[in-house]
Design an enzyme around this catalytic site. Structure first.
Site, PDB file in Angstrom:
ATOM      1  N   ASP A 111       0.802  -1.219   0.000  1.00 57.23           N
ATOM      2  CA  ASP A 111       0.000   0.000   0.000  1.00 57.23           C
ATOM      3  C   ASP A 111       0.836   1.271   0.000  1.00 57.23           C
ATOM      4  O   ASP A 111       2.002   1.296   0.389  1.00 57.23           O
ATOM      5  CB  ASP A 111      -0.971   0.002   1.172  1.00 57.23           C
ATOM      6  CG  ASP A 111      -0.299  -0.254   2.521  1.00 57.23           C
ATOM      7  OD1 ASP A 111       0.799  -0.840   2.550  1.00 57.23           O
ATOM      8  OD2 ASP A 111      -0.875   0.136   3.549  1.00 57.23           O
ATOM      9  N   GLU A 169      -0.760  -2.268   5.201  1.00 56.67           N
ATOM     10  CA  GLU A 169       0.300  -2.209   6.216  1.00 56.67           C
ATOM     11  C   GLU A 169       0.284  -0.868   6.925  1.00 56.67           C
ATOM     12  O   GLU A 169       0.498  -0.792   8.131  1.00 56.67           O
ATOM     13  CB  GLU A 169       1.666  -2.437   5.562  1.00 56.67           C
ATOM     14  CG  GLU A 169       2.818  -2.594   6.547  1.00 56.67           C
ATOM     15  CD  GLU A 169       3.470  -1.276   6.932  1.00 56.67           C
ATOM     16  OE1 GLU A 169       4.227  -1.265   7.921  1.00 56.67           O
ATOM     17  OE2 GLU A 169       3.229  -0.255   6.251  1.00 56.67           O
ATOM     18  N   GLU A 170      -0.020   0.186   6.173  1.00 55.14           N
ATOM     19  CA  GLU A 170       0.052   1.533   6.746  1.00 55.14           C
ATOM     20  C   GLU A 170      -1.006   1.785   7.812  1.00 55.14           C
ATOM     21  O   GLU A 170      -0.766   2.553   8.738  1.00 55.14           O
ATOM     22  CB  GLU A 170      -0.066   2.577   5.621  1.00 55.14           C
ATOM     23  CG  GLU A 170       1.102   2.595   4.650  1.00 55.14           C
ATOM     24  CD  GLU A 170       2.401   3.065   5.282  1.00 55.14           C
ATOM     25  OE1 GLU A 170       2.346   3.720   6.337  1.00 55.14           O
ATOM     26  OE2 GLU A 170       3.468   2.778   4.723  1.00 55.14           O
TER      27      GLU A 170
END
Length: 245
Positions: A111, A169-170
């Site tokens: 991402d 992931e962020e």
């Protein structure tokens, strides 16, 4: 964009997987490393094109549909077993070797982030307000490159390599969602690699006792200033994949 070196193969996968120590075995191992290097060098231009395409079309957490389709198509072209829609837009590619042995996972995040930061490259983001400033386009391409190279030694490879392409992931949701969807099962990896860290797959973290998000983590507009090892220029032990490639 300089490709992944034999030093990286040795560090991440090949030595632990082959598990050999005699002089003849080391000679054979070097031949396999050389074969992988040749394969990755042969795919150089294609991988540069993939990385630039991902950089032009960044997608934030939970919206990685296009990125996932690019990853899945590339893995399928290599003959890997593909699983899509894992934990959202997660993709898994399984490379099964020709000999019995352990299962090792390699994880990459996909991402991008919301950002108005400058993007001073010819292949700049075409999505207003979204950028790959944390290097996940590079992480994804490196994982695809490793998959490409390891297909060159498929018959000699003991065990299997499970390539895990993680969404979200962020916002710190993707890993848990993939685990809930069974990413660490069938086959279950005994260990995993992520950005050079090698750790037991069951922990989900290279440093489980210290795994937490902090203001110095690689998130948001501060990626280039964070205390993380992630940078727009991601280094291997001997060669470099640069932000401008």
């Amino acid at each position: 964009m300089r490709m992944i070196s034999s030093a990286m193969w040795a560090t991440l996968f090949t030595f632990p997987l082959l598990g050999v120590s005699s002089a003849p075995a080391h000679a054979q191992q070097q031949e396999l490393l050389d074969r992988m290097d040749r394969r990755i060098e042969g795919a150089r231009e294609e991988l540069i094109a993939v990385r630039r395409d991902l950089h032009r079309h960044p997608e934030v957490s939970g919206q990685e549909e296009r990125t996932a389709s690019v990853v899945a198509a590339r893995l399928q072209s290599l003959g890997l077993e593909i699983q899509t829609g894992v934990g959202g837009h997660g993709v898994v590619g399984i490379l099964r070797g020709g000999r019995p042995g352990p299962v090792v996972a390699f994880r990459a995040d996909m991402d991008a982030v919301y950002s108005g930061a400058p993007d001073p490259v010819p292949f700049a983001s075409e999505t207003p307000g979204v950028r790959h400033i944390c290097g996940h386009d590079i992480h994804t391409t490196v994982a695809l490159g490793i998959a490409e190279a390891m297909t060159a030694i498929r018959d000699e490879l003991p065990g299997a390599v499970k390539f895990i392409f993680q969404p979200a992931e962020e916002n710190v949701r993707g890993a848990g969602a993939m685990i809930a969807d069974g990413v660490l099962e069938d086959p279950a990896p005994g260990s995993a690699v992520s950005r050079g860290w090698r750790f037991p797959a069951s922990t989900g973290s290279p440093r489980p006792s210290k795994a937490k998000a902090t203001s110095r983590g690689p998130h948001g507009d501060s990626c280039e200033r964070s205390g993380s090892s992630v940078r727009p220029a991601t280094r291997t032990r001997r060669r470099r994949i640069s932000y401008s490639s």
